[in-house]
Design an enzyme around this catalytic site. Structure first.
Site, PDB file in Angstrom:
ATOM      1  N   TYR A 146       0.818  -1.216   0.000  1.00  0.00           N
ATOM      2  CA  TYR A 146       0.000   0.000   0.000  1.00  0.00           C
ATOM      3  C   TYR A 146       0.853   1.268   0.000  1.00  0.00           C
ATOM      4  O   TYR A 146       0.358   2.357  -0.261  1.00  0.00           O
ATOM      5  CB  TYR A 146      -0.955   0.030   1.205  1.00  0.00           C
ATOM      6  CG  TYR A 146      -2.010  -1.058   1.179  1.00  0.00           C
ATOM      7  CD1 TYR A 146      -2.107  -1.931   0.105  1.00  0.00           C
ATOM      8  CD2 TYR A 146      -2.903  -1.213   2.221  1.00  0.00           C
ATOM      9  CE1 TYR A 146      -3.063  -2.927   0.084  1.00  0.00           C
ATOM     10  CE2 TYR A 146      -3.865  -2.208   2.204  1.00  0.00           C
ATOM     11  CZ  TYR A 146      -3.938  -3.070   1.130  1.00  0.00           C
ATOM     12  OH  TYR A 146      -4.878  -4.057   1.106  1.00  0.00           O
ATOM     13  N   ASP A 166      -5.018  -7.017   5.821  1.00  0.00           N
ATOM     14  CA  ASP A 166      -6.265  -6.344   5.458  1.00  0.00           C
ATOM     15  C   ASP A 166      -7.332  -7.387   5.141  1.00  0.00           C
ATOM     16  O   ASP A 166      -8.463  -7.349   5.641  1.00  0.00           O
ATOM     17  CB  ASP A 166      -5.982  -5.458   4.228  1.00  0.00           C
ATOM     18  CG  ASP A 166      -7.111  -4.506   3.918  1.00  0.00           C
ATOM     19  OD1 ASP A 166      -8.114  -4.508   4.653  1.00  0.00           O
ATOM     20  OD2 ASP A 166      -7.001  -3.756   2.938  1.00  0.00           O
ATOM     21  N   ASP A 209      -2.460 -18.343   1.709  1.00  0.00           N
ATOM     22  CA  ASP A 209      -3.602 -19.080   1.153  1.00  0.00           C
ATOM     23  C   ASP A 209      -4.063 -20.164   2.118  1.00  0.00           C
ATOM     24  O   ASP A 209      -5.267 -20.355   2.324  1.00  0.00           O
ATOM     25  CB  ASP A 209      -3.272 -19.653  -0.244  1.00  0.00           C
ATOM     26  CG  ASP A 209      -1.850 -20.184  -0.356  1.00  0.00           C
ATOM     27  OD1 ASP A 209      -1.079 -20.020   0.605  1.00  0.00           O
ATOM     28  OD2 ASP A 209      -1.517 -20.776  -1.390  1.00  0.00           O
ATOM     29  N   ASP A 222     -10.504  -9.044   7.842  1.00  0.00           N
ATOM     30  CA  ASP A 222     -11.922  -8.986   7.487  1.00  0.00           C
ATOM     31  C   ASP A 222     -12.533 -10.380   7.500  1.00  0.00           C
ATOM     32  O   ASP A 222     -13.670 -10.570   7.920  1.00  0.00           O
ATOM     33  CB  ASP A 222     -12.116  -8.361   6.101  1.00  0.00           C
ATOM     34  CG  ASP A 222     -12.326  -6.857   6.183  1.00  0.00           C
ATOM     35  OD1 ASP A 222     -12.009  -6.279   7.249  1.00  0.00           O
ATOM     36  OD2 ASP A 222     -12.787  -6.262   5.203  1.00  0.00           O
ATOM     37  N   LYS A 267       3.948 -15.309   2.144  1.00  0.00           N
ATOM     38  CA  LYS A 267       3.842 -16.055   0.883  1.00  0.00           C
ATOM     39  C   LYS A 267       5.266 -16.345   0.440  1.00  0.00           C
ATOM     40  O   LYS A 267       5.699 -16.009  -0.670  1.00  0.00           O
ATOM     41  CB  LYS A 267       3.057 -15.193  -0.130  1.00  0.00           C
ATOM     42  CG  LYS A 267       2.681 -15.901  -1.400  1.00  0.00           C
ATOM     43  CD  LYS A 267       1.622 -16.978  -1.228  1.00  0.00           C
ATOM     44  CE  LYS A 267       1.377 -17.712  -2.539  1.00  0.00           C
ATOM     45  NZ  LYS A 267       0.599 -18.953  -2.375  1.00  0.00           N
TER      46      LYS A 267
END
Ligand code: NAD
Length: 361
Positions: A142, A248, A224, A252, A192
């Protein structure tokens, strides 16, 4: 008597309705625990744009800098949606995070036993879930440079950069290990590393930091696999630490466990002054109706007591008062089910206050 200053920034929409309930609860804590708390209110978000022409006025930033903690509601709404990105209400929050160096976002996701039916997951899977996601907040994809959209070969190419320094990884890892130590002493670091070089550095640094926390069990998990495990076996997790983008998305996903956005608090830590806010936004669809769930805001106030004012017992009491209010059958509309009693925002605040007063005896 210790005296603390709290900057109160309700912001927009239901922020204006839920934050007063959290302040009401903090007033009781101050009175009963003999702690001095001064509240000072300031503008942020759309209301600040309307009054001052900017989503984070200088006076707000100055107040936040000299405060011991910030209680933040929500920002945004359709009225300001047409503004350019840099002038939008959401920029107010980003400005605060950056100015105050709030590099770690803490999102506990805990399912209250009485709300098990409100979760979309099966009771046998979700019952007892209680985890904390620590998301790195000021680095990664970001914020990384270079980024942009450029013309190439008659078309366009868009790109962002996921980049972390070892220092950025180390500080959030240390914080997460410390938090895991106060919980069930298990930390899952999510990356990852099978594909991304930046994740390989993440894994190396987290492993190095682990040497200073031999009492905390560390596991590494690919993002994942983590996304699947969060809904397939959420009880397996205690504390999760991960970079900005993964955090992020995963936080959620973890929010689903708790049944409603209206139940989820958060804290952003880093510099001297931390910021506490419900996870939800300004909910324009229900704003002004007095039906929003104030429990996420009240639970954010509990986090404020624990992390900024170092009053863990008072934080426990507030959380217990919320649990008792739910167990007594009171529900706002978002968590209402047959056989429970529907109440509005202020009424729910009053019920938590009553339960809290009873706990103080
Ligand atoms: P939202 O969280 O505001 O609402 C999503 C849904 O959840 C809505 O149906 C809403 O009614 C419901 N909801 C949220 N909080 C609730 C509560 N306490 N009680 C009962 N129901 C609740 O997300 P959105 O609709 O995507 O965004 C609305 C605005 O909020 C946008 O302008 C967005 O940019 C902003 N936003 C701000 C923040 C923040 O300030 N940190 C976070 C997310 C969204």
């Amino acid at each position: 008597m210790a005296t603390y200053r709290i900057a109160v920034l309700p912001g927009d929409g239901i922020g204006q309705e839920v934050i007063p309930q959290a302040v009401k609860v903090l007033h009781i804590v101050a009175r009963e625990a003999g702690v001095g708390i001064e509240f000072e209110q300031a503008l942020v978000g759309g209301v600040a744009i309307d009054a001052e022409g900017t989503p984070c006025p200088e006076a707000t930033l100055a107040l936040c800098r000299i405060s011991d903690a910030i209680l933040f509601g929500a920002v945004g709404g359709p009225k300001w949606d047409a503004l350019p990105p840099d002038g939008r209400p959401e920029r107010g929050l980003l400005t605060l995070r950056k100015a105050l160096d709030l590099y770690a976002n803490l999102r506990p996701a805990k399912l209250y036993p009485v709300l098990v039916e409100a979760s979309p997951l099966k009771r046998s899977v979700v019952e007892g879930a209680d985890l904390l996601v620590v998301r790195e907040l000021t680095g990664g994809l970001y914020f990384g440079e270079p980024r942009g959209i450029e013309e190439v070969d008659g078309g366009r190419r868009g790109y962002n950069t996921m980049s972390y320094t070892s220092a950025e990884i180390e500080r959030v890892a240390r914080l997460a290990f410390g938090l895991a130590r106060q919980r069930r002493r298990r930390l899952t670091s999510v990356d990852k590393a099978n594909v991304l070089v930046v994740s390989q550095l993440w894994r190396q640094v987290v492993t190095e930091v682990a040497r200073d926390f031999p009492d905390v069990e560390l596991e590494h998990l690919l993002v994942d696999a983590c996304a699947m495990a969060l809904i397939a076996e959420p009880r397996r997790f205690d504390t999760i630490v991960t970079e900005n983008t993964f955090g992020d998305i995963l936080s959620d996903e973890a929010a689903i466990l708790a049944g409603s956005m209206g139940m989820l608090p958060s804290a952003s830590l880093g510099g001297r002054t931390a910021l506490y806010e419900p996870v939800h936004g300004s909910a324009p669809d229900i704003a002004g109706q007095g039906i929003a769930n104030p429990l996420a805001a009240i639970l954010s106030a509990a986090m404020l007591l624990r992390h900024s004012l170092e009053l863990p017992k008072e934080a426990d009491r507030v959380e217990e008062a919320v649990r008792r209010a739910l167990e007594a059958g009171f529900r706002t509309r978002d968590i209402h089910q047959p056989g429970t009693r529907l109440v509005g925002t202020a009424q729910m605040g009053d019920i938590v206050v009553r339960e809290l007063e009873a706990l103080y005896g």
